[in-house]
Design a protein around this motif. Structure first.
Motif, PDB file in Angstrom:
ATOM      1  N   THR A 129       0.846  -1.186   0.000  1.00 34.22           N
ATOM      2  CA  THR A 129       0.000   0.000   0.000  1.00 34.22           C
ATOM      3  C   THR A 129       0.882   1.235   0.000  1.00 34.22           C
ATOM      4  O   THR A 129       1.766   1.362   0.856  1.00 34.22           O
ATOM      5  CB  THR A 129      -0.929   0.029   1.226  1.00 34.22           C
ATOM      6  N   THR A 185      -4.288   6.622  -2.602  1.00 36.09           N
ATOM      7  CA  THR A 185      -3.818   5.350  -2.047  1.00 36.09           C
ATOM      8  C   THR A 185      -3.909   4.262  -3.109  1.00 36.09           C
ATOM      9  O   THR A 185      -4.970   4.063  -3.710  1.00 36.09           O
ATOM     10  CB  THR A 185      -4.635   4.944  -0.812  1.00 36.09           C
ATOM     11  N   THR A 187      -3.194   0.185  -3.637  1.00 27.95           N
ATOM     12  CA  THR A 187      -2.952  -1.091  -2.962  1.00 27.95           C
ATOM     13  C   THR A 187      -2.791  -2.187  -4.010  1.00 27.95           C
ATOM     14  O   THR A 187      -3.626  -2.326  -4.911  1.00 27.95           O
ATOM     15  CB  THR A 187      -4.112  -1.450  -2.015  1.00 27.95           C
TER      16      THR A 187
END
Length: 322
Positions: A129, A185, A187
């Motif tokens: 992440t 973000t 991931t």
């Protein structure tokens, strides 16, 4: 206004006029990007000033606005313009030089977390992440904009830290893509089968870049082969937390010691914590803006490359022993 079409200069000029009409202290400026090097203010060439913007006093601080750049946070100054020289222009023409704010590394800080689980069969399961801000987040949003599903996956696969072979069971998730004022973000989840060697007494885990301070495929080079000078355009901050989980029947025998290193380019630190079936590495790299010759590359590699004390190429475990 009638055609709703204009170039960068006209859009910037209109924004400056609207801000000024609204009572703000706003100047039209042309910027000489820091990435283009030094210029002599005694010999001005308009071609050296390539980026129009508005310098506006807002909440007691100078803000630089690029109204023609889609998705750029209003209060964020891209790294290549931080600390750069700009010329003010008004109705009479040249109105002096101004140096733009230097920028804050925390505005573009990158926080990374890598969770690694090694199962009994030696298969490595990874979840990475990365939380991106500022220019990094803006660049990724621009990269993904307009791509179809296959193109997006191909682009995101380039972010995988593992750099020594094929991955399987790949999936990803992107959060905050439509909120330019918020962190982005990314991931990634995947598995790797060829990193672990199992024997009755010992397990060898070739980390393949997973326990590196930076992407070695992006930053690594043989010191003697580097030809170009080094230029770090802006201060940067990267933190990385790496957690490696493994069967509790295994005992980690690789020595992992806290470390701190510093060179002309900045500093790096790592701290380790160990528990049954788990080792955690907390890394931090602070890089300083500056210039250097190609011969100084080893000093940079000490912080970001395989010469770094943060880089762990192999973990060794004993099996069935305390």
């Amino acid at each position: 206004l009638d055609s709703r079409r204009a170039n960068d200069l006209l859009i910037t000029g209109l924004t400056q006029a609207m801000l000024e009409e609204s009572g703000f202290d706003a100047d039209f400026i042309l910027i000489h990007p820091a990435s283009e090097g030094y210029f002599d203010p005694r010999f001005i060439d308009i071609r050296q000033f390539t980026a129009p913007a508005v310098l506006v006093r807002l909440e007691g601080a100078d803000r630089v606005v690029f109204p023609y750049v889609k998705g750029l946070p209003v209060t964020f100054l891209p790294e290549t313009y931080q600390g750069a020289e700009a010329m003010r222009l008004n109705a009479d023409g040249f109105n002096g030089f101004v140096r733009l704010p230097p920028g804050d590394a925390s505005q573009s800080a990158i926080d990374e977390t890598v969770d690694v689980r090694v199962d009994d069969e030696g298969v490595v399961h990874v979840e990475e992440t990365a939380t991106l801000r500022g220019g990094s987040a803006f660049s990724i949003r621009r990269l993904l904009d307009g791509l179809d599903a296959d193109e997006r996956e191909d682009a995101v696969r380039e972010f995988v830290t593992y750099d020594e072979g094929e991955v399987r069971d790949f999936s990803y998730e992107v959060q905050g893509e439509s909120a330019p004022d918020e962190p982005l973000t990314v991931t990634l989840r995947y598995a790797i089968e060829d990193l672990v060697t199992l024997t009755p007494e010992e397990v060898l885990f070739q980390t393949g870049g997973l326990l590196s301070p930076a992407s070695l495929s992006a930053f690594e080079a043989t010191p003697g082969s580097r030809q170009n000078p080094i230029r770090i355009h802006h201060n940067s901050l990267t933190t990385k937390t790496i957690r490696v989980r493994y069967p509790e029947a295994w005992s980690l025998t690789t020595a992992l010691d806290d470390a701190r290193d510093e060179s002309r380019f900045g500093r790096s630190t790592v701290h380790y914590e160990r528990a049954p079936g788990l080792v955690t590495a907390s890394q931090r790299i602070d890089l300083r803006a500056g210039r250097a010759t190609a011969g100084d590359y080893p000093s940079l590699s000490r912080l970001t490359g395989s010469a770094s004390r943060l880089y762990v190429p192999t973990l060794v475990f004993s099996v069935g022993q305390p």
